[in-house]
Structure formats: C-alpha cells, structure tokens
Design an enzyme around this catalytic site. Structure first.
Site, PDB file in Angstrom:
ATOM      1  N   HIS A   1     -10.857   2.050   8.308  1.00 22.74           N
ATOM      2  CA  HIS A   1     -10.596   2.747   6.962  1.00 22.74           C
ATOM      3  C   HIS A   1     -11.947   2.681   6.147  1.00 22.74           C
ATOM      4  CE1 HIS A   1      -6.405   0.590   7.162  1.00 22.74           C
ATOM      5  NE2 HIS A   1      -6.254   1.912   7.164  1.00 22.74           N
TER       6      HIS A   1
ATOM      7  N   SER B   1      -4.637  -0.774  12.052  1.00 13.73           N
ATOM      8  CA  SER B   1      -4.044  -2.168  11.625  1.00 13.73           C
ATOM      9  C   SER B   1      -2.973  -2.766  12.277  1.00 13.73           C
ATOM     10  CB  SER B   1      -3.331  -1.938  10.036  1.00 13.73           C
ATOM     11  OG  SER B   1      -4.425  -1.397   8.994  1.00 13.73           O
TER      12      SER B   1
ATOM     13  N   LYS C   1       7.529  -0.337   6.389  1.00 11.71           N
ATOM     14  CA  LYS C   1       6.740  -0.852   7.208  1.00 11.71           C
ATOM     15  C   LYS C   1       6.787  -2.530   7.603  1.00 11.71           C
ATOM     16  CE  LYS C   1       3.555   2.798   8.451  1.00 11.71           C
ATOM     17  NZ  LYS C   1       2.029   3.192   8.419  1.00 11.71           N
TER      18      LYS C   1
ATOM     19  N   ARG D   1      -7.506   9.829  13.776  1.00 14.77           N
ATOM     20  CA  ARG D   1      -8.020   8.939  14.755  1.00 14.77           C
ATOM     21  C   ARG D   1      -7.848   9.755  16.167  1.00 14.77           C
ATOM     22  NH1 ARG D   1      -4.676   3.653  12.783  1.00 14.77           N
ATOM     23  NH2 ARG D   1      -3.672   5.572  11.779  1.00 14.77           N
TER      24      ARG D   1
HETATM   25  P1  ADP Z   1      -0.501   4.989   6.926  1.00 17.45           P
HETATM   26  O1  ADP Z   1       0.723   4.083   6.517  1.00 17.45           O
HETATM   27  O2  ADP Z   1      -0.590   6.365   5.860  1.00 17.45           O
HETATM   28  O3  ADP Z   1      -0.739   5.393   8.477  1.00 17.45           O
HETATM   29  P2  ADP Z   1      -2.878   3.490   7.109  1.00 17.45           P
HETATM   30  O4  ADP Z   1      -3.068   2.267   6.213  1.00 17.45           O
HETATM   31  O5  ADP Z   1      -2.400   3.089   8.430  1.00 17.45           O
HETATM   32  O6  ADP Z   1      -1.780   4.056   6.381  1.00 17.45           O
HETATM   33  O7  ADP Z   1      -4.036   4.460   7.218  1.00 17.45           O
HETATM   34  C1  ADP Z   1      -4.471   5.113   6.191  1.00 17.45           C
HETATM   35  C2  ADP Z   1      -5.059   6.536   6.610  1.00 17.45           C
HETATM   36  O8  ADP Z   1      -6.308   5.891   7.386  1.00 17.45           O
HETATM   37  C3  ADP Z   1      -4.548   7.346   7.531  1.00 17.45           C
HETATM   38  O9  ADP Z   1      -5.041   8.531   7.310  1.00 17.45           O
HETATM   39  C4  ADP Z   1      -4.984   6.911   8.858  1.00 17.45           C
HETATM   40  O10 ADP Z   1      -5.048   7.874   9.809  1.00 17.45           O
HETATM   41  C5  ADP Z   1      -6.574   6.454   8.501  1.00 17.45           C
HETATM   42  N1  ADP Z   1      -7.150   5.575   9.374  1.00 17.45           N
HETATM   43  C6  ADP Z   1      -6.627   4.220   9.658  1.00 17.45           C
HETATM   44  N2  ADP Z   1      -7.429   3.890  10.655  1.00 17.45           N
HETATM   45  C7  ADP Z   1      -8.274   4.556  11.217  1.00 17.45           C
HETATM   46  C8  ADP Z   1      -9.473   4.548  12.006  1.00 17.45           C
HETATM   47  N3  ADP Z   1      -9.751   3.749  12.913  1.00 17.45           N
HETATM   48  N4  ADP Z   1     -10.185   5.770  11.868  1.00 17.45           N
HETATM   49  C9  ADP Z   1     -10.036   6.890  11.228  1.00 17.45           C
HETATM   50  N5  ADP Z   1      -8.903   6.923  10.324  1.00 17.45           N
HETATM   51  C10 ADP Z   1      -8.151   5.699  10.465  1.00 17.45           C
END
Ligand code: ADP
Length: 170
Positions: free
Chosen positions: A20, A136, A44, A98
């Site tokens: 992030h 996460s 979630k 990702r």
């Molecule tokens: P969500 O509940 O929308 O999936 P997240 O907190 O998991 O929320 O992720 C928020 C955003 O950050 C999403 O667009 C996700 O694809 C991106 N993201 C999370 N981890 C990574 C990573 N390691 N590399 C690139 N983008 C990421």
C-alpha cells in the site's frame, strides 16, 4: 492558478502494508491532494477496528505526503465508493494492481463505476516488484502461524499485528 488535482486511494487497509505504501508514494506524484479512504468493510471481518486502521494509515503515510508537499487526509467511509469520491471532490481514484487475480474484480468495478460517474477516472498503479505479492490477508495469516512479517509491513504495524493476533487467541 490551476485547479488542484485530487486523488482518492480507497481500501480496507487491514493493516496497511509496504505494498500500500509503495502505491501511496506513486500516487502522491500524481496529485496535489491525496485522500486515503478507509472502508468500514464489516463483511471482511477486519482484524483491526476502523479507528485503528485509520490511525495506522495516517501515521505511516502522512510523512510521505509531507515530504512531497502534497495535501493529505485519511477518512473513513461507509458508502458507495463513487459517492464518497464525489463528496471529497476526487478527480481520480487510485487502485493498485498486484497480479492477474486482481484484474477481474477491478475490471468489473471500474466498468460499473464509470457508469455511475464517467467524470472520475480510475488509475491503476503497480508496486515495485519486491512489494507486489504483499497482501494484508496473507500478512495476518503468516502472523497467526507465528511467521515473521517484518519485511511486509512497517515496524509499528508488525508489532500491532502480533499483539492483536495474541489477543485474539485469548
Ligand atoms: P480492498 O478491500 O479494496 O481489496 P486493500 O486494502 O486490500 O483493499 O487494498 C487497497 C488497494 O491497494 C487495492 O487496489 C489493492 O489492489 C491495492 N494493493 C494492496 N496490496 C498491494 C500490493 N502489494 N501491490 C499493489 N497494490 C496493492
């Protein structure tokens, strides 16, 4: 003076990871003001409360924004993403991509969002390869099995995850 460009980076951030933060660094180069939207997302079943997630995002990301002189805000939201985006005056929504696995979901979401508000552009950014596989969900899983998570999240976040996981075992 030209109008300020506002970006919104939404997510659950349960917890914020180095992936992030890498996307945030890249996003900060594109906008004059960045809003990070922390979604309630009760479906979630987050490990951290909304307040804890907001506080961690603020603590870890604010210094990056300050370094670049970009206006910065972390806000919680519990509504349709596009309504929240309109409310904060976002020009662009920033999402991280990702792997191929993210694509299907993002493709559908973006398509529907364009129908809800065609004026707000969604921008996809890729993290540095060394952060691309961080999620996460997996950070929490590794911690539950007592694995080392210090290379996936900032130090204080790692400590908070270890503490939460220990509490949830009691
Ligand atoms: P969500 O509940 O929308 O999936 P997240 O907190 O998991 O929320 O992720 C928020 C955003 O950050 C999403 O667009 C996700 O694809 C991106 N993201 C999370 N981890 C990574 C990573 N390691 N590399 C690139 N983008 C990421």
């Amino acid at each position: 003076m030209a109008r300020k460009r506002v970006g919104l980076y939404p997510g659950t951030f349960d917890p914020i990871t180095n992936g992030h933060l890498d996307i945030i660094k890249r996003g900060l180069r594109l906008v004059d003001r960045l809003v990070i939207g922390v979604a309630t997302n009760p479906s979630k079943d987050p490990l951290f409360s909304l307040e804890e997630r907001v506080a961690m995002v603020d603590r870890e990301a604010r210094p990056l924004a300050e370094e670049l002189g970009v206006q910065f805000e972390v806000a919680q939201f519990d509504e349709l993403l596009m309504h929240f985006a309109e409310r904060v005056g976002a020009d662009i929504i920033i999402r991280g991509l990702r792997a191929v696995a993210d694509f299907e979901y993002e493709f559908q979401m973006t398509g529907m969002n364009y129908q809800i508000n065609p004026d707000i552009e969604t921008v996809f950014l890729m993290a540095d390869p060394k952060y691309q596989t961080i999620a996460s969900r997996l950070v929490k899983e590794v911690a539950r099995y007592d694995g080392k998570i210090s290379s996936f999240v900032p130090n204080e976040v790692a400590e908070a995850v270890v503490k939460k996981v220990a509490e949830s075992r009691q």
